[in-house]
Design a protein around this motif. Structure first.
Motif, PDB file in Angstrom:
ATOM      1  N   PRO A 117       0.889  -1.242   0.074  1.00 21.18           N
ATOM      2  CA  PRO A 117       0.066  -0.015   0.044  1.00 21.18           C
ATOM      3  C   PRO A 117       0.870   1.287  -0.041  1.00 21.18           C
ATOM      4  O   PRO A 117       0.353   2.395  -0.266  1.00 21.18           O
ATOM      5  CB  PRO A 117      -0.751   0.062   1.179  1.00 21.18           C
ATOM      6  N   TRP A 118       2.201   0.919   0.334  1.00 20.49           N
ATOM      7  CA  TRP A 118       3.035   2.204   0.303  1.00 20.49           C
ATOM      8  C   TRP A 118       3.624   2.677  -1.243  1.00 20.49           C
ATOM      9  O   TRP A 118       4.423   3.788  -1.528  1.00 20.49           O
ATOM     10  CB  TRP A 118       4.096   2.267   1.319  1.00 20.49           C
ATOM     11  N   LEU A 119       3.289   1.791  -2.089  1.00 19.90           N
ATOM     12  CA  LEU A 119       3.629   1.582  -3.427  1.00 19.90           C
ATOM     13  C   LEU A 119       2.485   2.212  -4.478  1.00 19.90           C
ATOM     14  O   LEU A 119       1.424   2.155  -3.791  1.00 19.90           O
ATOM     15  CB  LEU A 119       4.045   0.752  -4.186  1.00 19.90           C
ATOM     16  N   ASP A 120       2.605   2.841  -5.386  1.00 24.33           N
ATOM     17  CA  ASP A 120       1.723   3.495  -6.440  1.00 24.33           C
ATOM     18  C   ASP A 120       0.860   2.631  -6.859  1.00 24.33           C
ATOM     19  O   ASP A 120       1.023   1.274  -7.023  1.00 24.33           O
ATOM     20  CB  ASP A 120       2.541   4.214  -7.606  1.00 24.33           C
ATOM     21  N   GLY A 121      -0.385   2.908  -6.565  1.00 22.98           N
ATOM     22  CA  GLY A 121      -1.533   1.824  -6.905  1.00 22.98           C
ATOM     23  C   GLY A 121      -1.753   0.761  -5.844  1.00 22.98           C
ATOM     24  O   GLY A 121      -2.844   0.097  -6.070  1.00 22.98           O
ATOM     25  N   GLY A 122      -1.186   0.857  -4.705  1.00 27.94           N
ATOM     26  CA  GLY A 122      -1.263  -0.329  -3.800  1.00 27.94           C
ATOM     27  C   GLY A 122      -2.503   0.039  -2.829  1.00 27.94           C
ATOM     28  O   GLY A 122      -3.035  -0.763  -2.225  1.00 27.94           O
ATOM     29  N   ARG A 123      -2.412   1.250  -2.293  1.00 28.70           N
ATOM     30  CA  ARG A 123      -3.679   1.711  -1.538  1.00 28.70           C
ATOM     31  C   ARG A 123      -4.911   1.129  -2.126  1.00 28.70           C
ATOM     32  O   ARG A 123      -5.479   1.670  -2.991  1.00 28.70           O
ATOM     33  CB  ARG A 123      -3.516   3.263  -1.114  1.00 28.70           C
ATOM     34  N   GLY A 124      -5.559   0.375  -1.259  1.00 32.23           N
ATOM     35  CA  GLY A 124      -6.997  -0.055  -1.462  1.00 32.23           C
ATOM     36  C   GLY A 124      -6.967  -1.110  -2.591  1.00 32.23           C
ATOM     37  O   GLY A 124      -8.339  -1.472  -3.072  1.00 32.23           O
ATOM     38  N   LYS A 125      -5.989  -1.398  -3.021  1.00 34.43           N
ATOM     39  CA  LYS A 125      -6.066  -2.270  -4.387  1.00 34.43           C
ATOM     40  C   LYS A 125      -6.864  -3.757  -4.213  1.00 34.43           C
ATOM     41  O   LYS A 125      -7.489  -4.238  -5.296  1.00 34.43           O
ATOM     42  CB  LYS A 125      -4.614  -2.906  -4.855  1.00 34.43           C
ATOM     43  N   TYR A 126      -6.898  -4.315  -2.806  1.00 39.91           N
ATOM     44  CA  TYR A 126      -7.618  -5.412  -2.949  1.00 39.91           C
ATOM     45  C   TYR A 126      -8.927  -5.343  -2.170  1.00 39.91           C
ATOM     46  O   TYR A 126      -9.483  -6.389  -1.327  1.00 39.91           O
ATOM     47  CB  TYR A 126      -6.639  -6.297  -1.929  1.00 39.91           C
ATOM     48  N   ALA A 127      -9.782  -4.398  -2.595  1.00 35.18           N
ATOM     49  CA  ALA A 127     -10.888  -3.969  -1.992  1.00 35.18           C
ATOM     50  C   ALA A 127     -12.045  -5.144  -2.354  1.00 35.18           C
ATOM     51  O   ALA A 127     -11.821  -5.868  -3.397  1.00 35.18           O
ATOM     52  CB  ALA A 127     -11.469  -2.692  -2.764  1.00 35.18           C
ATOM     53  N   ASN A 128     -12.795  -5.565  -1.216  1.00 30.36           N
ATOM     54  CA  ASN A 128     -13.727  -6.549  -1.360  1.00 30.36           C
ATOM     55  C   ASN A 128     -13.128  -7.806  -1.439  1.00 30.36           C
ATOM     56  O   ASN A 128     -14.045  -8.723  -1.866  1.00 30.36           O
ATOM     57  CB  ASN A 128     -14.628  -6.260  -2.733  1.00 30.36           C
ATOM     58  N   GLN A 129     -11.909  -8.208  -1.146  1.00 30.71           N
ATOM     59  CA  GLN A 129     -11.260  -9.276  -0.960  1.00 30.71           C
ATOM     60  C   GLN A 129     -11.228  -9.737   0.361  1.00 30.71           C
ATOM     61  O   GLN A 129     -10.621  -9.053   0.970  1.00 30.71           O
ATOM     62  CB  GLN A 129     -10.182  -9.429  -1.995  1.00 30.71           C
ATOM     63  N   PRO A 130     -11.547 -11.152   0.769  1.00 29.61           N
ATOM     64  CA  PRO A 130     -11.360 -11.407   1.910  1.00 29.61           C
ATOM     65  C   PRO A 130     -10.159 -11.760   2.393  1.00 29.61           C
ATOM     66  O   PRO A 130      -9.434 -12.320   1.520  1.00 29.61           O
ATOM     67  CB  PRO A 130     -12.685 -12.573   2.235  1.00 29.61           C
TER      68      PRO A 130
END
Length: 383
Positions: free
Chosen positions: A188-201
């Motif tokens: 999440p500290w890399l570009d595009g990493g924040r919130g990337k895995y939304a809705n995955q358990p």
């Protein structure tokens, strides 16, 4: 080597007086020439405090005056010979979590300056380990890339609770699929990493441990939902505050976990790493999914499901394969701490400095400490 030194006697985050009476000072540099350090003479032996020289940082290194150091289960496990791979030579100084003030920098260091408050992960064993890199002493030398600055909203005691747990969680989730690496997710500290895995358990087993708490916070930053955790019930409220959506009693059977998510469970972080938890995790993990464990596999070969990936998260910034990954993590840590996205563990302060560590490790061994990190202040050490 050229190095810069400065005695910064008042920290930003604490007003505790600094005990300098137990050291002789080097008048040419302003640094003491000796310090107190906690040695483990041999396995199965009690720790002892000794007076040793203060070494100077070489090129690319930072000298830190330790204001707080935290205890980890690995410390008593080395003492009790439960884990032998971490340390091969005795007597030796242990200690992996520390925070303090930069008092010297070697040639070429640009990321931190003398007088700044920092945290670090010590190196008390392995091929790169030496006594000067361990935390259970008053001064520690650490490679500059693996030193992180502490913002003013974090005390030394709090900062010392973070390094090992955070590194182990981060490596397991985001390091590449290399030897002793991780699941290969985008951090999440890399570009595009924040919130990337939304809705995955995601399931985090043993979430109240330091590693587990860090895994919960990182999963939250990555957007995982729902975040399902296991712990003792008295830790449920705290885990909710870190980002957990559902809390399960650690004694519950995991077979009904599909009730908490509509999607397959493709990743599990096992912060316990026992044979029992690994077996349970493998059973509920979806085919093709990844089980990240804080300890090596305890599963018999005949019981391993080859359709599922197993990762042992080796949480050392000093492991050569982790150097680039760890540098980026520690560069990002100041902002994550300042914003509150990463929070320190709850602190249990133990008075007595380094003298208190042996007894406190026995408490850890007996399982008397849960949901908190024990912290001591080396400046309080007396002989």
């Amino acid at each position: 080597m050229h190095f810069t030194v400065h005695m910064h006697l008042r920290s930003i985050t604490t007003t505790r007086p600094i005990n300098l009476s137990i050291t002789r000072r080097n008048m040419s540099t302003g640094l003491p020439t000796s310090q107190k350090a906690l040695y483990l003479p041999a396995i199965h032996q009690p720790f002892v405090v000794k007076t040793i020289p203060v070494k100077q940082p070489s090129a690319g290194q930072v000298l830190i005056r330790n204001e707080a150091v935290a205890l980890n289960p690995i410390d008593w496990k080395v003492q009790a010979a439960v884990v032998k791979r971490e340390v091969s030579e005795f007597p030796r100084i242990l200690g992996f979590d520390g925070a303090g003030i930069v008092v010297g920098v070697g040639e070429g260091v640009t990321n931190v300056k003398v007088g700044e408050n920092v945290l670090y992960e010590g190196n008390a064993g392995g091929p790169e380990g030496g006594t000067e890199h361990a935390a259970f002493q008053q001064y520690t030398i650490i490679p500059a890339p693996f030193v992180g600055k502490i913002p003013s909203n974090i005390t030394f005691d709090q900062a010392a609770t973070l390094p090992v747990g955070l590194t182990t969680a981060a490596v397991g989730l985001y390091q590449d699929r290399i030897q002793l690496g991780g699941a290969g997710l985008l951090a999440p500290w890399l570009d595009g990493g924040r919130g990337k895995y939304a809705n995955q358990p995601i399931l985090i087993i043993g979430a109240a441990a330091s590693i587990g708490q860090s895994a919960v916070m990182l999963a939250k930053l990555s957007g995982f939902s729902p975040i399902i955790t296991t712990s003792s019930p008295h830790n449920f409220a705290h885990l909710k505050s870190l980002g957990a959506d559902y809390n399960l009693d650690r004694n519950e059977n995991l077979d009904g976990i599909e009730a908490y998510s509509k999607l397959p469970l493709n990743i599990i972080y096992d912060a316990v790493g026992s044979a029992e938890t690994q077996t349970a995790a493998q059973r509920v993990l979806s085919p093709g999914g990844t089980l990240v464990s804080a300890l090596p596999s305890s599963l018999p070969e005949a019981e391993k499901d080859v359709s599922k990936h197993f990762v042992f998260s080796y949480g050392s910034v000093h492991f050569p394969n982790h150097a680039e990954f760890s540098t980026k993590l520690y560069q990002s840590l100041y902002g994550l701490l300042e914003s509150g996205d990463i929070k320190p563990n709850n602190v249990e302060y133990a008075s007595g400095g380094l003298n208190a560590i042996d007894g406190q490790l026995q408490r850890l061994k007996r399982g008397e400490v849960g949901g908190k990190k024990i912290v001591v202040r080396p400046s309080e050490t007396v002989v």
